[in-house]
Design an enzyme around this catalytic site. Structure first.
Site, PDB file in Angstrom:
ATOM      1  N   GLY A  14       0.782  -1.242   0.000  1.00 39.94           N
ATOM      2  CA  GLY A  14       0.000   0.000   0.000  1.00 39.94           C
ATOM      3  C   GLY A  14       0.807   1.281   0.000  1.00 39.94           C
ATOM      4  O   GLY A  14       0.300   2.335   0.396  1.00 39.94           O
ATOM      5  N   MET A  88      -4.127  -7.448  -6.742  1.00 36.88           N
ATOM      6  CA  MET A  88      -3.711  -8.673  -7.425  1.00 36.88           C
ATOM      7  C   MET A  88      -4.870  -9.532  -7.905  1.00 36.88           C
ATOM      8  O   MET A  88      -4.836 -10.750  -7.794  1.00 36.88           O
ATOM      9  CB  MET A  88      -2.815  -9.504  -6.502  1.00 36.88           C
ATOM     10  CG  MET A  88      -1.583  -8.773  -6.021  1.00 36.88           C
ATOM     11  SD  MET A  88      -0.526  -8.231  -7.369  1.00 36.88           S
ATOM     12  CE  MET A  88       0.258  -9.778  -7.766  1.00 36.88           C
ATOM     13  N   ILE A  90      -7.788  -9.874 -11.207  1.00 34.35           N
ATOM     14  CA  ILE A  90      -8.242  -9.348 -12.498  1.00 34.35           C
ATOM     15  C   ILE A  90      -9.628  -8.741 -12.286  1.00 34.35           C
ATOM     16  O   ILE A  90     -10.488  -9.325 -11.630  1.00 34.35           O
ATOM     17  CB  ILE A  90      -8.321 -10.489 -13.543  1.00 34.35           C
ATOM     18  CG1 ILE A  90      -6.978 -11.206 -13.654  1.00 34.35           C
ATOM     19  CG2 ILE A  90      -8.863  -9.978 -14.867  1.00 34.35           C
ATOM     20  CD1 ILE A  90      -6.041 -10.751 -14.704  1.00 34.35           C
ATOM     21  N   ASN A 105      -4.705   1.984 -13.444  1.00 34.85           N
ATOM     22  CA  ASN A 105      -3.794   1.060 -12.771  1.00 34.85           C
ATOM     23  C   ASN A 105      -2.367   1.554 -12.925  1.00 34.85           C
ATOM     24  O   ASN A 105      -2.052   2.250 -13.886  1.00 34.85           O
ATOM     25  CB  ASN A 105      -3.923  -0.339 -13.411  1.00 34.85           C
ATOM     26  CG  ASN A 105      -3.012  -1.360 -12.768  1.00 34.85           C
ATOM     27  OD1 ASN A 105      -2.878  -1.412 -11.535  1.00 34.85           O
ATOM     28  ND2 ASN A 105      -2.356  -2.184 -13.572  1.00 34.85           N
ATOM     29  N   HIS A 107       1.563   0.127 -13.226  1.00 34.73           N
ATOM     30  CA  HIS A 107       2.298  -1.103 -13.520  1.00 34.73           C
ATOM     31  C   HIS A 107       3.799  -0.786 -13.542  1.00 34.73           C
ATOM     32  O   HIS A 107       4.207   0.225 -14.111  1.00 34.73           O
ATOM     33  CB  HIS A 107       1.839  -1.671 -14.873  1.00 34.73           C
ATOM     34  CG  HIS A 107       2.457  -2.990 -15.179  1.00 34.73           C
ATOM     35  ND1 HIS A 107       2.036  -4.161 -14.602  1.00 34.73           N
ATOM     36  CD2 HIS A 107       3.514  -3.315 -15.977  1.00 34.73           C
ATOM     37  CE1 HIS A 107       2.780  -5.160 -15.030  1.00 34.73           C
ATOM     38  NE2 HIS A 107       3.686  -4.677 -15.868  1.00 34.73           N
TER      39      HIS A 107
END
Ligand code: GRF
Length: 188
Positions: A14, A88, A90, A105, A107
């Site tokens: 986090g 984590m 989908i 998101n 990445h």
């Protein structure tokens, strides 16, 4: 300024959540974090929600009414932006359709390179010269939606997975807030 209500989805440490909470305290930052969704009861990140008195919900992603439960809460808290930060799981098609262009998101690679898991080891194995992070819209295809912000750095000879993670996350703390600003100020 009237801030939009946002929700952050986490599964682990986090640190991006922590950073977004800090940034959202700025008067000019476009969002207020009103809800944290977490699918891992051992996630350290939940503590940031607790410390900052942000409502949070622990969800069991195996539970078959999972989507409906979250959709109900998102409505209740009038959420208009969902920020995935180390989440984590989908996101389902149903969910994406309901929140089209409102889920983003972060990445840890320069997408479209190295989608999916184990990003740092893939980057090292591939002898990349540069890496970084990407903030993108979430679509049905994993890590493939339009990119909002990317930040990069050159990989050094002795960089291992830990160094890469450290350097990448430093950039994530700049990229994620910048992406949110871009969405609201510049209409991405
Ligand atoms: C970040 O590095 C992000 O790129 C990836 O998961 C990590 C989450 O880190 N999707 P944290 O939980 O925010 O510290």
């Amino acid at each position: 300024m009237v801030k939009k209500n946002a929700c952050v989805f986490i599964s682990g440490r986090g640190s991006n959540l922590k950073n977004l909470i800090q940034r959202s305290r700025d008067y000019n930052f476009p969002i207020k974090i009103c809800l944290v969704v977490c699918n891992n009861r051992n996630a350290k990140g939940i503590n940031y929600a607790k410390k900052n008195s942000i409502p949070f919900v622990l969800v069991d992603s195996k539970f078959n009414n999972f989507d409906n439960k979250i959709l109900y809460l998102l409505k209740k808290y009038k959420i208009s932006l969902i920020c995935l930060a180390g989440y984590m799981k989908i996101i389902s098609k149903k969910f994406i359709n309901k929140f089209n262009k409102k889920i983003i998101n972060i990445h840890p690679s320069l997408l479209p390179k190295f989608k999916g898991l184990n990003t740092y080891s893939k980057i090292l194995k591939n002898n990349e010269k540069k890496t970084g992070c990407s903030v993108h819209f979430v679509t049905e295809k994993l890590d493939s939606g339009n990119i909002i912000v990317q930040k990069s750095f050159f990989i050094e000879k002795n960089d291992d997975e830990n160094n890469l993670r450290f350097k990448t996350q430093k950039l994530e703390y700049l990229a994620y807030p910048q992406a949110i600003i871009n969405i609201y100020r510049y209409n991405y």
